[in-house]
Design a protein around this motif. Structure first.
Motif, PDB file in Angstrom:
ATOM      1  N   LEU A 117       3.411  -5.853   0.818  1.00 10.86           N
ATOM      2  CA  LEU A 117       3.188  -4.442   1.152  1.00 10.86           C
ATOM      3  C   LEU A 117       3.821  -3.527   0.114  1.00 10.86           C
ATOM      4  O   LEU A 117       3.222  -2.547  -0.323  1.00 10.86           O
ATOM      5  CB  LEU A 117       3.753  -4.126   2.542  1.00 10.86           C
ATOM      6  CG  LEU A 117       3.019  -4.767   3.712  1.00 10.86           C
ATOM      7  CD1 LEU A 117       3.754  -4.495   5.017  1.00 10.86           C
ATOM      8  CD2 LEU A 117       1.589  -4.240   3.803  1.00 10.86           C
ATOM      9  N   HIS A 175       1.036  -2.258  -2.468  1.00 14.86           N
ATOM     10  CA  HIS A 175       0.473  -0.987  -2.021  1.00 14.86           C
ATOM     11  C   HIS A 175       1.361   0.229  -2.273  1.00 14.86           C
ATOM     12  O   HIS A 175       0.861   1.331  -2.429  1.00 14.86           O
ATOM     13  CB  HIS A 175       0.140  -1.066  -0.524  1.00 14.86           C
ATOM     14  CG  HIS A 175      -0.924  -2.067  -0.226  1.00 14.86           C
ATOM     15  ND1 HIS A 175      -2.254  -1.782  -0.338  1.00 14.86           N
ATOM     16  CD2 HIS A 175      -0.839  -3.375   0.134  1.00 14.86           C
ATOM     17  CE1 HIS A 175      -2.957  -2.862  -0.040  1.00 14.86           C
ATOM     18  NE2 HIS A 175      -2.120  -3.845   0.245  1.00 14.86           N
ATOM     19  N   THR A 189       3.301  -0.370  -7.116  1.00 19.80           N
ATOM     20  CA  THR A 189       2.562  -1.434  -7.808  1.00 19.80           C
ATOM     21  C   THR A 189       2.978  -1.553  -9.277  1.00 19.80           C
ATOM     22  O   THR A 189       3.131  -0.536  -9.964  1.00 19.80           O
ATOM     23  CB  THR A 189       1.044  -1.177  -7.740  1.00 19.80           C
ATOM     24  OG1 THR A 189       0.811   0.161  -8.164  1.00 19.80           O
ATOM     25  CG2 THR A 189       0.508  -1.350  -6.356  1.00 19.80           C
ATOM     26  N   LYS A 241       3.555   5.157  -5.243  1.00 14.80           N
ATOM     27  CA  LYS A 241       2.411   5.812  -4.604  1.00 14.80           C
ATOM     28  C   LYS A 241       2.776   6.782  -3.488  1.00 14.80           C
ATOM     29  O   LYS A 241       1.912   7.451  -2.942  1.00 14.80           O
ATOM     30  CB  LYS A 241       1.445   4.745  -4.093  1.00 14.80           C
ATOM     31  CG  LYS A 241       0.798   4.026  -5.258  1.00 14.80           C
ATOM     32  CD  LYS A 241      -0.248   3.079  -4.825  1.00 14.80           C
ATOM     33  CE  LYS A 241      -0.898   2.463  -6.043  1.00 14.80           C
ATOM     34  NZ  LYS A 241      -1.776   1.375  -5.702  1.00 14.80           N
ATOM     35  N   ASN A 275      -7.731   1.116  -7.701  1.00 11.80           N
ATOM     36  CA  ASN A 275      -6.333   1.197  -8.162  1.00 11.80           C
ATOM     37  C   ASN A 275      -5.989   0.233  -9.290  1.00 11.80           C
ATOM     38  O   ASN A 275      -4.852   0.178  -9.724  1.00 11.80           O
ATOM     39  CB  ASN A 275      -5.385   0.915  -6.986  1.00 11.80           C
ATOM     40  CG  ASN A 275      -5.463   2.008  -5.951  1.00 11.80           C
ATOM     41  OD1 ASN A 275      -5.793   3.149  -6.277  1.00 11.80           O
ATOM     42  ND2 ASN A 275      -5.188   1.664  -4.713  1.00 11.80           N
TER      43      ASN A 275
END
Lengths: 167, 166
Positions: free
Chosen positions: A33, A37, A40, A63, A84
Motif C-alpha cells: 500500500l 500507492h 511510489t 501522492k 501512474n
C-alpha cells in the motif's frame, strides 16, 4: 555465543509459526500500500529538471502532497499521462489566472520578472504572454538550455498532478 | 501422508486449471492489448535491421489498422483519415529516419462502450536515435478506438492528447 548464533539463525530462517506468518503478511500489505500507492519509487529519466533532479537519479513520488492543498508556485510536481507508470516532473511557475511570458530567457509572471535561483543553465526563450486557465497550473522544467520547441512544458490541469518528489 | 499427497495434487491441478483458463481463453481486453503489443513489436527497430525484416514489419503494421483510420496528431502534423496502406508507407518513411527505435505502451485503460468497439487510453513512449545521431525521447497520452471485424480488433482512431498546453 551459541545463543547468539541461534538468534541470527532464527532471524534469517524463522520458524513458520502462525504469528510469524501474520506479521509477515501485515508487513507485505503495508509495503504494497505504501510503496505501491502512496509513496511510489520513481526513476528520473531525461535532463529537463537538471540540475535540481539529475538524469538517472532515484526518488519517491509522495501522492498525498496535494490531498488537502493545491500546487503552489515553485513546487516541483509530478504530472501524469494516462496512468501512474510514466509521469512528467516539472516546476510550477504560475497558477490559474496569472499571465506567463518569457523574454530573452527571463520569466515574467503578470508582467513582473521572476527570480529563479533553480535555473542554472543559459536560456534564450521567447514566449508571448498567455493566461493560465481555471483549474490549471503552468509547469516548466528547470533546464531550459535547449530550443523552446524541444522542451515539454505548458499548462496542465491540476487534476493531472498526482503528487511531488519526496526530496 | 497420503492425504497431504492428494491435497498437493489438487493444488497443482487448480493452479494448472487457472493458468490454462488465462492462457487459452483470452478475454477481449487481452486481445485488444495484444494489438498494441504487436504495434510496439513491429514499429520498433534495432540497429542494423535488414531490408527483408523492415519490409515484413511495415507490412504487418498495415494489417493492424482498419481500412480507414482517423489520426489526430498535431505534434507531428499528421491529422486526417488514412487508409491502412497510407499508414504503412508513412511508418516505413518514419522508420527510415531512425537507426534504432523503441515504442512502448503503458497504463492501459480499456473500455467497451458498445459491441464491437473498444476505447483505449494509454501512455506511449518513443525512444531512439535518428540516422543523424540525434536522440529522441517522446512520451504522449493516446486515445484510441479499435473496431472488431470478423473477430479481430483493428485500430480505427488514434489521437495524441495534449497533456501540457503551451
Amino acid at each position: 555465543m551459541r545463543d547468539g548464533n541461534k538468534k541470527i539463525h532464527q532471524f534469517f530462517f524463522p520458524s513458520l509459526t502462525s504469528k510469524f506468518l501474520i506479521r509477515a503478511s501485515l508487513v507485505a500489505l503495508f509495503a504494497y500500500l505504501f510503496f505501491g500507492h502512496l509513496c511510489t519509487p520513481i526513476l528520473i529519466k531525461g535532463q529537463s529538471m537538471e540540475p535540481t533532479y539529475r538524469n538517472g537519479s532515484i526518488n519517491f513520488c509522495w501522492k498525498l502532497r496535494y490531498i488537502f492543498s493545491e500546487p503552489k508556485k515553485y513546487d516541483v510536481v509530478a504530472v501524469r499521462f494516462a496512468g501512474n507508470k510514466v509521469m512528467l516532473l516539472k516546476r510550477v511557475i504560475a497558477v490559474e489566472g496569472e499571465h506567463v511570458e518569457f523574454r530573452n530567457g527571463k520569466l515574467f509572471v503578470d508582467g513582473k520578472e521572476m527570480d529563479e535561483p533553480y535555473v542554472h543553465y543559459p536560456c534564450n526563450w521567447n514566449l508571448p504572454p498567455r493566461q493560465v486557465e481555471k483549474d490549471c497550473v503552468y509547469v516548466v522544467g528547470d533546464n531550459r538550455n535547449m530550443p523552446i520547441e524541444n522542451h515539454h512544458f505548458g499548462q496542465a490541469p491540476t487534476k493531472r498532478i498526482i503528487g511531488g518528489p519526496l526530496w | 501422508m497420503v492425504r497431504v499427497k492428494y491435497i498437493l495434487i489438487a493444488i497443482l491441478v487448480v493452479i494448472f486449471g487457472i493458468w490454462a483458463a488465462f492462457t487459452l481463453f483470452q478475454s477481449e481486453e487481452k486481445k485488444v492489448k495484444k494489438q498494441f503489443h504487436l504495434l510496439s513489436k513491429w514499429a520498433s527497430k534495432e540497429t542494423g535491421e535488414n531490408t527483408f525484416v523492415m519490409a515484413q514489419k511495415v507490412k504487418n503494421i498495415g494489417k493492424l489498422f482498419a481500412e480507414h483510420c482517423e489520426l489526430k496528431a498535431n505534434v507531428i502534423s499528421f491529422t486526417g483519415r488514412y487508409t491502412a496502406e497510407e499508414i504503412s508507407s508513412y511508418a516505413a518513411r518514419a522508420r527510415l529516419s531512425f537507426s534504432n527505435l523503441s515504442l512502448q505502451f503503458y497504463d492501459f485503460n480499456v473500455a467497451f462502450p458498445e459491441e464491437g468497439l473498444a476505447k483505449v487510453t494509454l501512455t506511449a513512449k518513443l525512444t531512439g536515435r535518428t540516422t543523424t545521431g540525434e536522440g529522441v525521447d517522446e512520451t504522449h497520452e493516446l486515445e484510441c478506438a479499435l473496431k472488431k471485424i470478423e473477430n479481430k480488433w483493428f485500430f480505427s482512431y488514434m489521437e495524441v492528447v495534449e497533456v501540457l498546453k503551451k
